[in-house]
Design an enzyme around this catalytic site. Structure first.
Site, PDB file in Angstrom:
ATOM      1  N   ASP A 160      76.982  22.380  65.860  1.00 58.45           N
ATOM      2  CA  ASP A 160      75.911  21.427  66.171  1.00 58.45           C
ATOM      3  C   ASP A 160      75.783  21.333  67.694  1.00 58.45           C
ATOM      4  OD1 ASP A 160      73.960  19.536  65.939  1.00 58.45           O
ATOM      5  OD2 ASP A 160      75.276  17.922  65.257  1.00 58.45           O
ATOM      6  N   ASP A 211      68.956  23.521  66.119  1.00 60.15           N
ATOM      7  CA  ASP A 211      70.162  23.151  66.858  1.00 60.15           C
ATOM      8  C   ASP A 211      71.438  23.073  66.029  1.00 60.15           C
ATOM      9  OD1 ASP A 211      69.285  20.974  65.431  1.00 60.15           O
ATOM     10  OD2 ASP A 211      69.696  19.515  67.004  1.00 60.15           O
ATOM     11  N   GLU A 212      71.405  23.486  64.772  1.00 66.18           N
ATOM     12  CA  GLU A 212      72.635  23.431  63.974  1.00 66.18           C
ATOM     13  C   GLU A 212      72.610  24.449  62.851  1.00 66.18           C
ATOM     14  OE1 GLU A 212      73.272  19.927  61.484  1.00 66.18           O
ATOM     15  OE2 GLU A 212      71.181  19.326  61.815  1.00 66.18           O
TER      16      GLU A 212
END
Length: 356
Positions: free
Chosen positions: A9, A103-104
């Site tokens: 993350d 983003d993850e």
């Protein structure tokens, strides 16, 4: 068989990219999003989060929380570019990568490309490479399934990681506060508090019959999760079929004008989620739940894909005024489907057991 799952993350991704590209913003409270009457925060730097600025709140509220807040317009193409570079790093270690957003992502490194027996070391190396090659920090969670890895990635943020070893799972979950269980939101947590469930140990003490009776189908899932049981594999071809958001009101609303006010914020939030996931859709659905819990849906499909909030809101307005409300409203929701994602057959994967 035990898997080795990593959840990576990125730390305050959008805001961190802005600080990377514009060094004068480093150390300052910034919000990516709009500061106008209809603006919504897409991301906030850690400096801004100290003042209660977070994603999905209005720009107006963000400014009240942090008067010195600096607003930056989102640059989604830049975020996608960086996200692609991050995923290239992931693929150096495994092909089993399941992105959740820009983003993850989840990574299954049970059988990895570098032959490393330690998922903990792989996660550390990935984080080091992201920092050295891109100048950004990431946090990671490592455990035997996606549920635990997701929880673990939040533990040592920012720029840290946590491993939950197989032999630690039971004790970890028993001590975990219910509100920290991934998938249990505030409203569900409040209902659990009402039944005396405050920790994983409290949840574990309840029978599956009790949980199903009080929490429906999700009760069976909670019964398994608190025992560390979750067999969902990392799906590299994971396809999002729809995205939506909804709100339940403290007091029922009986006017379309008041509902429009709420829908504006919902659509702004949905638009941000669509752009974050790099998708758009053609079908907009408005969900209305009345005070007697009767639910109604109204949908419209357009000939083009959209993710822009103004386009979606225009469709939602048309759906809202399509017919008169039957009663006062306790919940509204907006979903967009018929997305521009290809439907692919998901592979069947067998994982072998290794030491952590």
């Amino acid at each position: 068989m035990l898997r080795k799952i990593i959840h990576v993350d990125m730390d305050a991704f959008y805001a961190s990219v802005e600080q990377l590209d514009f060094p004068e913003l480093i150390g300052k409270p910034i919000a990516v999003g709009g500061d106008g009457a209809r603006g919504v925060v897409a991301a906030a730097s850690y400096e801004a989060r100290k003042f209660g600025v977070r994603s999905a709140i209005s720009g107006v509220q963000a400014k009240k929380n942090c008067p010195g807040l600096i607003f930056v317009k989102p640059r989604f193409e830049r975020y996608k570019e960086i996200s692609t570079q991050i995923r290239r790093i992931f693929y150096d270690y495994t092909d089993l990568v399941e992105p959740l957003a820009l983003d993850e992502a989840f990574l299954d490194v049970s059988n990895n490309k570098i032959g490393c027996p330690s998922a903990t070391l792989i996660a550390y190396e990935i984080r080091q490479r992201i920092y050295q090659e891109l100048g950004l920090t990431a946090s990671a969670g490592i455990s035997i399934n996606k549920f635990l890895a997701k929880i673990a990635s939040d533990y040592n943020k920012p720029n840290g990681q946590k491993t939950i070893e197989p032999q630690e799972v039971e004790e970890f979950l028993e001590e975990l506060e219910i509100k920290k269980f991934f998938g249990i939101g505030k409203k569900t947590a409040d209902r659990m508090y009402h039944h005396g469930i405050f920790t994983g140990k409290d949840l574990k003490s309840k029978s599956i019959e009790f949980l199903i009776e009080n929490f429906g189908k999700a009760g069976a899932e909670y019964y398994n999760l608190v025992r560390g049981i979750q067999d969902s594999p990392v799906r590299p071809n994971r396809t999002i079929k729809s995205l939506g958001t909804e709100r339940t009101f403290d007091e029922n609303l009986s006017s379309e004008i008041f509902l429009l006010e709420k829908l504006d914020g919902l659509v702004q939030e949905l638009s941000l989620r669509l752009k974050k996931s790099n998708v758009s859709g053609k079908t907009v659905t408005l969900k209305i739940k009345y005070r007697d819990f009767v639910q109604q849906t109204r949908s419209k499909t357009l000939p083009y894909f959209m993710s822009d909030s103004e386009l979606i809101l225009d469709v939602v307005k048309g759906l809202l005024f399509q017919e008169e409300l039957k009663d006062s409203v306790r919940l509204i929701g907006v979903t967009i489907s018929s997305l521009n994602t290809e439907i692919k057959k998901l592979p069947f994967v067998i994982q072998l057991e290794f030491d952590f």
